[in-house]
Design a protein around this motif. Structure first.
Motif, PDB file in Angstrom:
ATOM      1  N   VAL A 210     -20.925  13.844   4.623  1.00  0.00           N
ATOM      2  CA  VAL A 210     -21.917  14.930   4.647  1.00  0.00           C
ATOM      3  C   VAL A 210     -21.683  15.881   3.477  1.00  0.00           C
ATOM      4  N   LEU A 211     -20.440  16.216   3.199  1.00  0.00           N
ATOM      5  CA  LEU A 211     -20.134  17.098   2.078  1.00  0.00           C
ATOM      6  C   LEU A 211     -20.516  16.454   0.742  1.00  0.00           C
ATOM      7  N   ALA A 212     -20.303  15.170   0.603  1.00  0.00           N
ATOM      8  CA  ALA A 212     -20.661  14.473  -0.629  1.00  0.00           C
ATOM      9  C   ALA A 212     -22.178  14.485  -0.846  1.00  0.00           C
ATOM     10  N   VAL A 213     -22.935  14.210   0.198  1.00  0.00           N
ATOM     11  CA  VAL A 213     -24.401  14.222   0.096  1.00  0.00           C
ATOM     12  C   VAL A 213     -24.905  15.625  -0.232  1.00  0.00           C
ATOM     13  N   ALA A 214     -24.346  16.634   0.422  1.00  0.00           N
ATOM     14  CA  ALA A 214     -24.759  18.016   0.169  1.00  0.00           C
ATOM     15  C   ALA A 214     -24.433  18.426  -1.270  1.00  0.00           C
ATOM     16  N   THR A 215     -23.311  18.003  -1.776  1.00  0.00           N
ATOM     17  CA  THR A 215     -22.929  18.320  -3.147  1.00  0.00           C
ATOM     18  C   THR A 215     -23.874  17.673  -4.149  1.00  0.00           C
ATOM     19  N   VAL A 216     -24.198  16.422  -3.939  1.00  0.00           N
ATOM     20  CA  VAL A 216     -25.110  15.719  -4.844  1.00  0.00           C
ATOM     21  C   VAL A 216     -26.487  16.374  -4.824  1.00  0.00           C
ATOM     22  N   LEU A 217     -26.993  16.701  -3.644  1.00  0.00           N
ATOM     23  CA  LEU A 217     -28.300  17.355  -3.555  1.00  0.00           C
ATOM     24  C   LEU A 217     -28.279  18.726  -4.217  1.00  0.00           C
ATOM     25  N   GLY A 218     -27.220  19.480  -4.041  1.00  0.00           N
ATOM     26  CA  GLY A 218     -27.090  20.786  -4.677  1.00  0.00           C
ATOM     27  C   GLY A 218     -27.072  20.696  -6.194  1.00  0.00           C
ATOM     28  N   LEU A 219     -26.349  19.714  -6.717  1.00  0.00           N
ATOM     29  CA  LEU A 219     -26.305  19.530  -8.168  1.00  0.00           C
ATOM     30  C   LEU A 219     -27.666  19.112  -8.731  1.00  0.00           C
ATOM     31  N   LEU A 220     -28.376  18.255  -8.012  1.00  0.00           N
ATOM     32  CA  LEU A 220     -29.720  17.861  -8.456  1.00  0.00           C
ATOM     33  C   LEU A 220     -30.668  19.054  -8.467  1.00  0.00           C
ATOM     34  N   LEU A 221     -30.624  19.862  -7.416  1.00  0.00           N
ATOM     35  CA  LEU A 221     -31.487  21.042  -7.342  1.00  0.00           C
ATOM     36  C   LEU A 221     -31.147  22.027  -8.453  1.00  0.00           C
ATOM     37  N   ARG A 222     -29.876  22.224  -8.695  1.00  0.00           N
ATOM     38  CA  ARG A 222     -29.456  23.150  -9.752  1.00  0.00           C
ATOM     39  C   ARG A 222     -29.907  22.662 -11.124  1.00  0.00           C
ATOM     40  N   ALA A 223     -29.870  21.361 -11.345  1.00  0.00           N
ATOM     41  CA  ALA A 223     -30.279  20.813 -12.633  1.00  0.00           C
ATOM     42  C   ALA A 223     -31.775  20.981 -12.879  1.00  0.00           C
ATOM     43  N   LYS A 224     -32.574  20.981 -11.829  1.00  0.00           N
ATOM     44  CA  LYS A 224     -34.029  21.090 -11.980  1.00  0.00           C
ATOM     45  C   LYS A 224     -34.510  22.534 -12.015  1.00  0.00           C
ATOM     46  N   THR A 225     -33.791  23.466 -11.405  1.00  0.00           N
ATOM     47  CA  THR A 225     -34.223  24.846 -11.314  1.00  0.00           C
ATOM     48  C   THR A 225     -34.164  25.519 -12.681  1.00  0.00           C
TER      49      THR A 225
END
Length: 129
Positions: free
Chosen positions: A13-28
């Motif tokens: 769960v932590l790995a998935v949340a980290t990947v999603l957070g990094l993707l969102l940060r890259a697009k924002t």
């Protein structure tokens, strides 16, 4: 459930949340060129013609509770001051909630770069970088 299985689920769960957070940060805050037809493609009816710049206008959608909007406004004002014919126009979505769906505003601030003919050319979701 064993302890090992519980730890494995937690790590997953932590790995998935980290990947999603990094993707969102890259697009924002990244510029996305728009080719929106119809109402979303023009902003001529948002304000009087004198509120728009002759070369470009930075239209910022914000809300009163947006923590990042004041800093974005200062940044956009400094950009507009460095270029002749460029202005910043701020639209409060609390006063005009219908514009959020018209321009597909999912977060504030959202900034539209509008050319001299009041056509949307680029959009930034979040504070522009």
């Amino acid at each position: 459930m064993t302890v090992i299985l519980a730890v494995a689920v937690l790590v997953g769960v932590l790995a998935v949340a980290t990947v999603l957070g990094l993707l969102l940060r890259a697009k924002t805050g990244r510029a996305r060129t728009t080719t929106a037809p119809g109402d979303a493609g023009t902003v001529a009816d948002l304000a009087p013609s004198t509120a728009f710049g002759t070369r470009a206008t930075l239209v910022q959608f914000s809300t009163p509770t947006c923590a990042r909007c004041p800093a974005t406004a200062r940044h956009l004002d400094s950009v507009a001051a460095r270029h002749d014919g460029v202005t910043r126009l701020e639209i409060d979505l609390a006063e005009h909630p219908g514009l959020a769906s018209r321009f597909n505003v999912l977060q504030t601030p959202t900034v539209l770069l509008v050319d001299g003919s009041r056509t949307v050319r680029t959009r930034f979701g979040g504070p522009p970088r």
